[in-house]
Structure formats: C-alpha cells, structure tokens
Design a protein around this motif. Structure first.
Motif, PDB file in Angstrom:
ATOM      1  N   ILE A  19       0.831  -1.204   0.000  1.00  0.00           N
ATOM      2  CA  ILE A  19       0.000   0.000   0.000  1.00  0.00           C
ATOM      3  C   ILE A  19       0.866   1.255   0.000  1.00  0.00           C
ATOM      4  CG2 ILE A  19      -1.734   1.305   1.299  1.00  0.00           C
ATOM      5  CD1 ILE A  19      -2.893  -1.376   2.231  1.00  0.00           C
ATOM      6  N   PRO A 131      -3.929  -1.372   7.543  1.00  0.00           N
ATOM      7  CA  PRO A 131      -4.480  -2.456   6.726  1.00  0.00           C
ATOM      8  C   PRO A 131      -4.945  -3.610   7.615  1.00  0.00           C
ATOM      9  CG  PRO A 131      -2.228  -1.854   6.050  1.00  0.00           C
ATOM     10  CD  PRO A 131      -2.468  -1.268   7.395  1.00  0.00           C
ATOM     11  N   ASN A 162      -7.724  -5.106   3.062  1.00  0.00           N
ATOM     12  CA  ASN A 162      -6.724  -5.326   2.019  1.00  0.00           C
ATOM     13  C   ASN A 162      -6.628  -6.797   1.642  1.00  0.00           C
ATOM     14  OD1 ASN A 162      -4.462  -4.558   0.321  1.00  0.00           O
ATOM     15  ND2 ASN A 162      -3.151  -5.548   1.841  1.00  0.00           N
ATOM     16  N   PHE A 221      -6.626   1.262  -5.909  1.00  0.00           N
ATOM     17  CA  PHE A 221      -5.710   2.222  -5.289  1.00  0.00           C
ATOM     18  C   PHE A 221      -6.070   3.658  -5.637  1.00  0.00           C
ATOM     19  CE2 PHE A 221      -3.234  -1.608  -4.669  1.00  0.00           C
ATOM     20  CZ  PHE A 221      -2.734  -1.395  -3.402  1.00  0.00           C
TER      21      PHE A 221
END
Length: 240
Positions: A19, A131, A162, A221
């Motif tokens: 990420i 996450p 995630n 994203f």
C-alpha cells in the motif's frame, strides 16, 4: 511542509509495503514533479526487512524518491521538513504484549530500537492507514494497534480492508467491516482486492497495462487515494 502518512499494524503480512508503494505512486502521478524535476513524493522504509526497498529496487522506473529510515531514529523529526508534498512510510510489525503487561504500563510498541522508531514516527504522522485482512488472525493485532497505540496518541487513522480475494465471497468483507465498525473505527469504503499483478513486484499501479484485469487492480488504489484525500480534507475542516 511534507504530509507524513504511516502504514501501521502490529501484524506483519497485511500489506503495508504494497500500500505504501502504490499510494506513493498514485500521489506522485497526481502531484507531478517539483520545479527542479525531482519527485514531489517519497516512500520511506522504516522496516528492517526492507520489503518496500526491495520492491522499489525492482521497478524499472521509480515515480517517487525512496528513503531508508530504518536506522535513523535521530532524523525522523526532520521528515516534515524534507522537500516533498507527501511521504508514505512503511513500518515494521512488532512483538505482542499481553493485556496484563499493558495494564502494568508496558509500552505496547516495546522498548527496543524499532519501538523507539515507531514512536518517533507517530509523533510526525499526519495520519495512519491500518491495513486489515479478512482473516480472524489479523483482528486482534489490529485491535491492539488501534486501541493501545493510535487512539492514546490521538493520531487520525483509517482502516482499509486489504488483499481480499473476491472468489471467497463478500461475506468476509462484511464480517471484517462489522468487526471494525463495532469498535467505532473509521473504515474505508474502498476494499483493495487481491490480484496477482500486485505481487509480481516489478510495477506499481500507475505502470499497469490497460487490460481489464490490471485496470481493475489499479482502480482500487486510485479509489482509495481519492477517499483518503477526502477524509484528510474533512479532518482538517473539523480541526479548523
């Protein structure tokens, strides 16, 4: 002054490196370069395993600067003064302590080198992205991260689900979201799905091909970056 965004969770393997790199790439793509031609975004690795450094080194083209701060506690206080608009920081996991140890006053980050580093980073953070996986063994570490570390420091944070494999069904997402919302935590509407292209480590999402699968993988994203920006702006309005 740079905005510092931490990826944090006591549990390893929840996607902090993935990420941080991809959010850094999206921010760099949106913000463009500085007047001197250098990137306006950096990804900083505070993880001794150096996963984000390893992944960044495999990129044919790095759209951001890469900083190794894993052994540089003394200079963490200077992060905001660096010439970037955004710095995304990949942080390490850390060892569990018991509720009894926490109640007795033990620092939940530990008292070793990386606990000190994490504490210094939290002092610099504008916000933290936490996450979480749709797997029960990530729930308790996430709870400890938020309730024992982030909330006592009053650091703004958001949880993001995630690495969800859609084939397993939406019920896993709903259960994970219910767990988070049951504790009153802010949870991103965006869910980052599991795609093989994310794990090949040779590209970031802004470099994906324009085929159906890679466009879908990229979409998560960009959606999360937009949502994160909206949340940050809303938080600033409340503060002001």
């Amino acid at each position: 002054m740079a905005q510092v965004h931490l990826l944090a969770n006591r549990k390893g393997g929840v996607g902090k490196s993935l990420i941080s790199l991809n959010m850094g790439a999206v921010c760099a793509d949106t913000a463009g370069a500085r007047p001197d031609g250098r990137p306006s975004v950096a990804v900083a690795s505070a993880d001794p395993q150096g996963t984000s450094l390893w992944r960044a080194a495999r990129l044919a083209d790095q759209p951001f600067d890469v900083l190794d701060i894993s052994g540089d506690v003394a200079n963490v206080a200077l992060l905001k003064s660096l010439p970037y608009d955004h710095i995304w920081v990949d942080t390490p996991g850390w060892a569990e302590i018991t509720p009894e140890e926490y109640a007795a006053g033990k620092d939940p980050l530990g008292d070793e080198k990386y606990g000190t580093l994490l504490s210094a980073l939290l002092d610099q953070a504008d916000d933290v992205v936490v996450p979480i996986l749709t797997e029960p063994d990530s729930f308790e570490p996430t709870w400890q991260t938020i309730e024992w570390v982030l909330k006592p420091r009053n650091v703004p944070f958001v949880v993001v689900i995630n690495n969800w494999p859609p084939a397993e069904g939406i019920a896993y997402v709903e259960g994970t979201r219910a767990f988070c919302e049951g504790h009153g935590w802010p949870v991103a509407r965006t869910v980052i799905r599991r795609y093989r292209v994310h794990t090949n480590a040779t590209k970031v999402v802004t470099q994906y091909h324009n085929n159906r699968v890679e466009l879908q993988a990229r979409e998560d994203f960009f959606r999360f970056a937009l949502e994160h920006g909206m949340r940050t702006a809303a938080a600033k309005e409340v503060v002001s």
